[in-house]
Motif scaffolding. Structure first.
Motif, PDB file in Angstrom:
ATOM      1  N   GLN A   1      -1.838 -18.030 -11.151  1.00  0.00           N
ATOM      2  CA  GLN A   1      -2.251 -16.643 -11.355  1.00  0.00           C
ATOM      3  C   GLN A   1      -3.511 -16.321 -10.545  1.00  0.00           C
ATOM      4  N   THR A   2      -4.483 -17.214 -10.543  1.00  0.00           N
ATOM      5  CA  THR A   2      -5.721 -16.986  -9.800  1.00  0.00           C
ATOM      6  C   THR A   2      -5.443 -16.890  -8.305  1.00  0.00           C
ATOM      7  N   CYS A   3      -4.662 -17.812  -7.792  1.00  0.00           N
ATOM      8  CA  CYS A   3      -4.328 -17.778  -6.368  1.00  0.00           C
ATOM      9  C   CYS A   3      -3.516 -16.536  -6.023  1.00  0.00           C
ATOM     10  N   ARG A   4      -2.655 -16.124  -6.923  1.00  0.00           N
ATOM     11  CA  ARG A   4      -1.871 -14.903  -6.703  1.00  0.00           C
ATOM     12  C   ARG A   4      -2.798 -13.681  -6.640  1.00  0.00           C
ATOM     13  N   MET A   5      -3.786 -13.622  -7.523  1.00  0.00           N
ATOM     14  CA  MET A   5      -4.730 -12.493  -7.514  1.00  0.00           C
ATOM     15  C   MET A   5      -5.506 -12.445  -6.191  1.00  0.00           C
ATOM     16  N   ILE A   6      -5.965 -13.598  -5.735  1.00  0.00           N
ATOM     17  CA  ILE A   6      -6.706 -13.643  -4.473  1.00  0.00           C
ATOM     18  C   ILE A   6      -5.789 -13.258  -3.314  1.00  0.00           C
ATOM     19  N   THR A   7      -4.559 -13.775  -3.326  1.00  0.00           N
ATOM     20  CA  THR A   7      -3.596 -13.458  -2.260  1.00  0.00           C
ATOM     21  C   THR A   7      -3.311 -11.964  -2.210  1.00  0.00           C
ATOM     22  N   ILE A   8      -3.065 -11.363  -3.356  1.00  0.00           N
ATOM     23  CA  ILE A   8      -2.787  -9.921  -3.404  1.00  0.00           C
ATOM     24  C   ILE A   8      -3.986  -9.138  -2.880  1.00  0.00           C
ATOM     25  N   SER A   9      -5.174  -9.542  -3.287  1.00  0.00           N
ATOM     26  CA  SER A   9      -6.389  -8.875  -2.830  1.00  0.00           C
ATOM     27  C   SER A   9      -6.526  -8.953  -1.313  1.00  0.00           C
ATOM     28  N   VAL A  10      -6.311 -10.127  -0.759  1.00  0.00           N
ATOM     29  CA  VAL A  10      -6.416 -10.300   0.699  1.00  0.00           C
ATOM     30  C   VAL A  10      -5.346  -9.471   1.406  1.00  0.00           C
ATOM     31  N   LEU A  11      -4.119  -9.497   0.908  1.00  0.00           N
ATOM     32  CA  LEU A  11      -3.042  -8.722   1.543  1.00  0.00           C
ATOM     33  C   LEU A  11      -3.285  -7.219   1.457  1.00  0.00           C
ATOM     34  N   LEU A  12      -3.797  -6.755   0.305  1.00  0.00           N
ATOM     35  CA  LEU A  12      -4.058  -5.317   0.149  1.00  0.00           C
ATOM     36  C   LEU A  12      -5.194  -4.834   1.054  1.00  0.00           C
ATOM     37  N   TRP A  13      -6.052  -5.730   1.469  1.00  0.00           N
ATOM     38  CA  TRP A  13      -7.070  -5.394   2.472  1.00  0.00           C
ATOM     39  C   TRP A  13      -6.464  -5.536   3.875  1.00  0.00           C
ATOM     40  N   TYR A  14      -5.851  -6.688   4.134  1.00  0.00           N
ATOM     41  CA  TYR A  14      -5.438  -7.047   5.488  1.00  0.00           C
ATOM     42  C   TYR A  14      -4.386  -6.094   6.071  1.00  0.00           C
ATOM     43  N   VAL A  15      -3.354  -5.810   5.332  1.00  0.00           N
ATOM     44  CA  VAL A  15      -2.240  -5.025   5.885  1.00  0.00           C
ATOM     45  C   VAL A  15      -2.677  -3.620   6.312  1.00  0.00           C
ATOM     46  N   PRO A  16      -3.275  -2.813   5.437  1.00  0.00           N
ATOM     47  CA  PRO A  16      -3.639  -1.465   5.906  1.00  0.00           C
ATOM     48  C   PRO A  16      -4.775  -1.476   6.935  1.00  0.00           C
ATOM     49  N   ASP A  17      -5.767  -2.338   6.755  1.00  0.00           N
ATOM     50  CA  ASP A  17      -6.884  -2.387   7.703  1.00  0.00           C
ATOM     51  C   ASP A  17      -6.392  -2.793   9.083  1.00  0.00           C
ATOM     52  N   THR A  18      -5.571  -3.820   9.146  1.00  0.00           N
ATOM     53  CA  THR A  18      -5.071  -4.309  10.426  1.00  0.00           C
ATOM     54  C   THR A  18      -4.083  -3.325  11.035  1.00  0.00           C
ATOM     55  N   ALA A  19      -3.221  -2.747  10.214  1.00  0.00           N
ATOM     56  CA  ALA A  19      -2.257  -1.759  10.738  1.00  0.00           C
ATOM     57  C   ALA A  19      -2.992  -0.567  11.344  1.00  0.00           C
ATOM     58  N   PHE A  20      -4.013  -0.063  10.647  1.00  0.00           N
ATOM     59  CA  PHE A  20      -4.742   1.081  11.194  1.00  0.00           C
ATOM     60  C   PHE A  20      -5.544   0.690  12.427  1.00  0.00           C
ATOM     61  N   SER A  21      -6.086  -0.513  12.439  1.00  0.00           N
ATOM     62  CA  SER A  21      -6.808  -0.984  13.627  1.00  0.00           C
ATOM     63  C   SER A  21      -5.885  -1.001  14.839  1.00  0.00           C
ATOM     64  N   LEU A  22      -4.681  -1.513  14.660  1.00  0.00           N
ATOM     65  CA  LEU A  22      -3.716  -1.548  15.762  1.00  0.00           C
ATOM     66  C   LEU A  22      -3.261  -0.145  16.143  1.00  0.00           C
ATOM     67  N   TYR A  23      -2.978   0.683  15.150  1.00  0.00           N
ATOM     68  CA  TYR A  23      -2.540   2.050  15.387  1.00  0.00           C
ATOM     69  C   TYR A  23      -3.583   2.845  16.170  1.00  0.00           C
ATOM     70  N   SER A  24      -4.851   2.644  15.849  1.00  0.00           N
ATOM     71  CA  SER A  24      -5.916   3.412  16.491  1.00  0.00           C
ATOM     72  C   SER A  24      -6.415   2.782  17.787  1.00  0.00           C
ATOM     73  N   GLY A  25      -5.817   1.666  18.176  1.00  0.00           N
ATOM     74  CA  GLY A  25      -6.163   1.053  19.453  1.00  0.00           C
ATOM     75  C   GLY A  25      -7.295   0.042  19.393  1.00  0.00           C
ATOM     76  N   PHE A  26      -7.772  -0.275  18.209  1.00  0.00           N
ATOM     77  CA  PHE A  26      -8.864  -1.237  18.076  1.00  0.00           C
ATOM     78  C   PHE A  26      -8.305  -2.602  17.667  1.00  0.00           C
ATOM     79  N   TRP A  27      -7.531  -3.171  18.565  1.00  0.00           N
ATOM     80  CA  TRP A  27      -6.876  -4.451  18.308  1.00  0.00           C
ATOM     81  C   TRP A  27      -7.901  -5.561  18.044  1.00  0.00           C
ATOM     82  N   GLN A  28      -9.107  -5.404  18.575  1.00  0.00           N
ATOM     83  CA  GLN A  28     -10.134  -6.430  18.382  1.00  0.00           C
ATOM     84  C   GLN A  28     -10.459  -6.592  16.890  1.00  0.00           C
ATOM     85  N   ASN A  29     -10.467  -5.496  16.154  1.00  0.00           N
ATOM     86  CA  ASN A  29     -10.707  -5.583  14.717  1.00  0.00           C
ATOM     87  C   ASN A  29      -9.540  -6.284  14.025  1.00  0.00           C
TER      88      ASN A  29
END
Length: 151
Positions: free
Chosen positions: A100-128
């Motif tokens: 459960q603890t690892c699942r909570m951390i994984t969900i937290s990381v994914l909920l940050w990573y996916v939208p942040d990285t998708a928007f970074s790529l979409y907006s042309g800031f691949w470095q982020n």
């Protein structure tokens, strides 16, 4: 009687992975603090990362520079809180709730990573997106390794 925590179990203890997660959470907090407490260096670092020019932020007008400084401080503060929470979860990790603890951390990381990285790529800031991926890997490696210790 002491709780049966992952940190103090017999030889099968995955201390490497617990320590890895602990250090990654600490690094997240320190990175966030750096963004808040060292705005000039943060701007230089992100100037190098995004524009390949440490002095790029000095080319922005004062309002834009002030907003960027605010945005960095807000993002850094969020990272401090997020990293501190992950740190506390990892330090309290025990065999009974490891999944459960690892699942909570994984969900937290994914909920940050996916939208942040998708928007970074979409907006042309691949470095982020590359920077994000480095953080994601730091979390993913021990979380995946700990899966074999779940009940």
């Amino acid at each position: 009687m002491q709780a049966n925590t992952v940190q103090n179990t017999p030889a099968s203890t995955p201390t490497l992975w617990i320590n890895w997660l602990t250090y990654t959470a600490e690094f997240t907090v320190l990175f966030g603090l750096f963004m808040v407490l060292a705005p000039g260096w943060t701007q230089q670092a992100f100037g190098l990362l995004v524009f390949q020019d440490a002095a790029q932020f000095s080319a922005f007008d004062s309002q834009a520079a002030a907003y960027i400084e605010l945005a960095h401080a807000v993002m850094g503060s969020v990272m401090v809180g997020w990293g501190a929470l992950i740190f506390m979860l990892v330090r309290k990790l025990n065999i009974e709730d490891a999944k459960q603890t690892c699942r909570m951390i994984t969900i937290s990381v994914l909920l940050w990573y996916v939208p942040d990285t998708a928007f970074s790529l979409y907006s042309g800031f691949w470095q982020n997106a590359v920077l994000n991926s480095g953080f994601a890997v730091l979390y993913a490696v021990p979380l995946l390794a700990l899966r074999k210790y779940y009940r």
